[in-house]
Design a protein around this motif. Structure first.
Motif, PDB file in Angstrom:
ATOM      1  N   MET A  37       0.830  -1.204   0.000  1.00 53.45           N
ATOM      2  CA  MET A  37       0.000   0.000   0.000  1.00 53.45           C
ATOM      3  C   MET A  37       0.864   1.253   0.000  1.00 53.45           C
ATOM      4  N   GLY A  38       0.210   2.376  -0.264  1.00 53.31           N
ATOM      5  CA  GLY A  38       0.898   3.658  -0.246  1.00 53.31           C
ATOM      6  C   GLY A  38       0.206   4.619  -1.183  1.00 53.31           C
ATOM      7  N   SER A  42       4.094   6.251  -4.779  1.00 53.68           N
ATOM      8  CA  SER A  42       4.947   5.756  -3.690  1.00 53.68           C
ATOM      9  C   SER A  42       5.869   4.626  -4.130  1.00 53.68           C
ATOM     10  N   LYS A  44       4.540   1.497  -5.510  1.00 51.26           N
ATOM     11  CA  LYS A  44       3.890   0.189  -5.369  1.00 51.26           C
ATOM     12  C   LYS A  44       3.992  -0.648  -6.639  1.00 51.26           C
ATOM     13  N   HIS A 204      -5.077   0.135  -3.039  1.00 52.35           N
ATOM     14  CA  HIS A 204      -5.360   1.354  -2.269  1.00 52.35           C
ATOM     15  C   HIS A 204      -6.409   1.079  -1.197  1.00 52.35           C
ATOM     16  N   GLU A 206      -8.088  -0.364   1.984  1.00 53.14           N
ATOM     17  CA  GLU A 206      -7.760  -0.895   3.307  1.00 53.14           C
ATOM     18  C   GLU A 206      -8.482  -2.203   3.601  1.00 53.14           C
ATOM     19  N   THR A 215       0.860  -6.362   5.723  1.00 55.65           N
ATOM     20  CA  THR A 215       0.731  -5.118   4.970  1.00 55.65           C
ATOM     21  C   THR A 215       2.052  -4.368   4.982  1.00 55.65           C
ATOM     22  N   ARG A 217       3.724  -0.857   3.725  1.00 54.36           N
ATOM     23  CA  ARG A 217       3.370   0.488   3.254  1.00 54.36           C
ATOM     24  C   ARG A 217       4.618   1.205   2.740  1.00 54.36           C
ATOM     25  N   ARG A 219       6.339   4.799   0.904  1.00 59.37           N
ATOM     26  CA  ARG A 219       6.271   6.241   0.636  1.00 59.37           C
ATOM     27  C   ARG A 219       7.599   6.655   0.019  1.00 59.37           C
TER      28      ARG A 219
END
Length: 235
Positions: A37-38, A42, A44, A204, A206, A215, A217, A219
Motif C-alpha cells: 500500500m501507499g 509511492s 507500489k 489502495h 484498506e 501489509t 506500506r 512512501r
C-alpha cells in the motif's frame, strides 16, 4: 519455519529526479499473502514489476526462490524472465488484460498451452477452475458478455491455472463495486491459500489489505511500515 520466496535487495529506480524505489529491501515468504500500500507515486507498482521481472530496476537485485534453486531475476535475459513469468508467476490486473477475441476457456487455457499442455488436457483443467470459481457454463462466452466481477474471476483462474509459485495482483478490485470486490478477493485468497501460493497484492483499499496476512506500506520508494495483520479474515 518460514522460507523466502522473493527477496528484493537494495532496489533503486529513478524517473528523472524522482525516486520510484529508493534502496528498498523486502523479503516475502512462501505462502504469504502480502498487501503493498501507499499513496500514488509511492512505488507500489514499480516494486511489483521489479519483483515479477516485468521490469529491471536500475540497481539492486531480486532473488526468486523456486523449487530448484534461487534465481537472480535481474541477471536473466528478457526471454528468460518471460519464461519465469510464464512457468512460475500468475497475474491479475485491474482491467484483466485478456484477449477479447478469445473465449473464456481459450483465455484461461492459453498459459497451459504455452507451457506445452495439449488442448484437450488444458481445457479439462480450465473447466475445473471455472467451476470452482462459479463460472461453469461460461466457457464459450466472450469477455464482452461478462460482468466486471465475472471477468476478474476469469483473470483469477488464468493466474492460478498453471499452479504458480507466486500470484501478483495489481489493484485487482479497483474497478469493482464493494460486493463484487469482496467476491473476487475471496476467490483470489481462497485459491491461493488452497494451493499454498504466495500472493502479492498492490491496493489502495484498506479492506483488501485487512484480508491479507501482512501489509507493507511505501512512501517515496521506501518501506515505512511492515506489519503482520491481526485478526485476518478467512478467505
Amino acid at each position: 519455519m518460514s522460507y523466502p520466496q522473493l527477496q528484493a535487495l537494495d532496489l533503486s529506480q529513478h524517473y528523472g529526479p524522482t525516486p520510484a524505489l529508493d534502496h528498498l529491501s523486502i523479503t516475502i515468504d512462501r505462502g504469504e499473502s502480502v498487501a503493498i500500500m501507499g499513496p500514488s507515486g509511492s512505488g507500489k507498482t514499480t516494486l511489483l514489476h521489479a519483483l515479477a521481472g516485468i521490469d529491471v530496476a536500475q540497481s539492486g537485485e531480486v532473488i526468486f526462490h523456486g523449487a530448484d534453486r534461487p534465481v537472480s531475476i535481474h541477471a536473466l535475459s528478457s526471454e528468460q524472465r518471460a519464461d519465469v513469468r510464464l512457468r512460475h508467476f500468475g497475474f491479475v490486473f485491474q482491467q484483466g488484460l485478456m484477449l477479447s477475441e478469445l473465449t473464456v476457456v481459450e483465455n484461461v487455457a492459453l498459459p497451459l498451452m504455452l507451457c506445452g499442455v495439449d488442448r484437450a488436457s488444458a481445457q479439462q483443467t480450465v473447466s475445473a477452475w471455472l467451476n470452482r470459481l462459479g463460472l461453469a457454463g461460461m466457457e464459450d462466452r466472450r469477455l464482452g458478455e461478462l460482468s466486471g466481477g465475472q471477468a476478474q474471476r476469469v483473470a483469477v483462474a488464468r493466474a492460478q491455472v498453471c499452479g504458480p509459485d507466486v500470484v501478483f495482483a495489481d489493484e485487482p478490485t479497483g474497478a469493482l463495486d464493494s460486493v463484487t470486490s469482496g467476491e473476487v478477493l475471496h476467490a483470489l485468497l481462497e485459491s491461493s491459500a488452497e494451493h499454498g501460493t504466495t500472493l502479492v497484492v498492490v491496493t489502495h483499499d484498506e479492506s483488501v489489505a485487512a484480508r491479507c496476512g501482512r501489509t507493507v506500506r511505501l512512501r517515496d520508494g521506501q518501506v515505512v511500515s511492515d506489519t503482520a495483520v491481526t485478526g485476518v479474515m478467512a478467505p
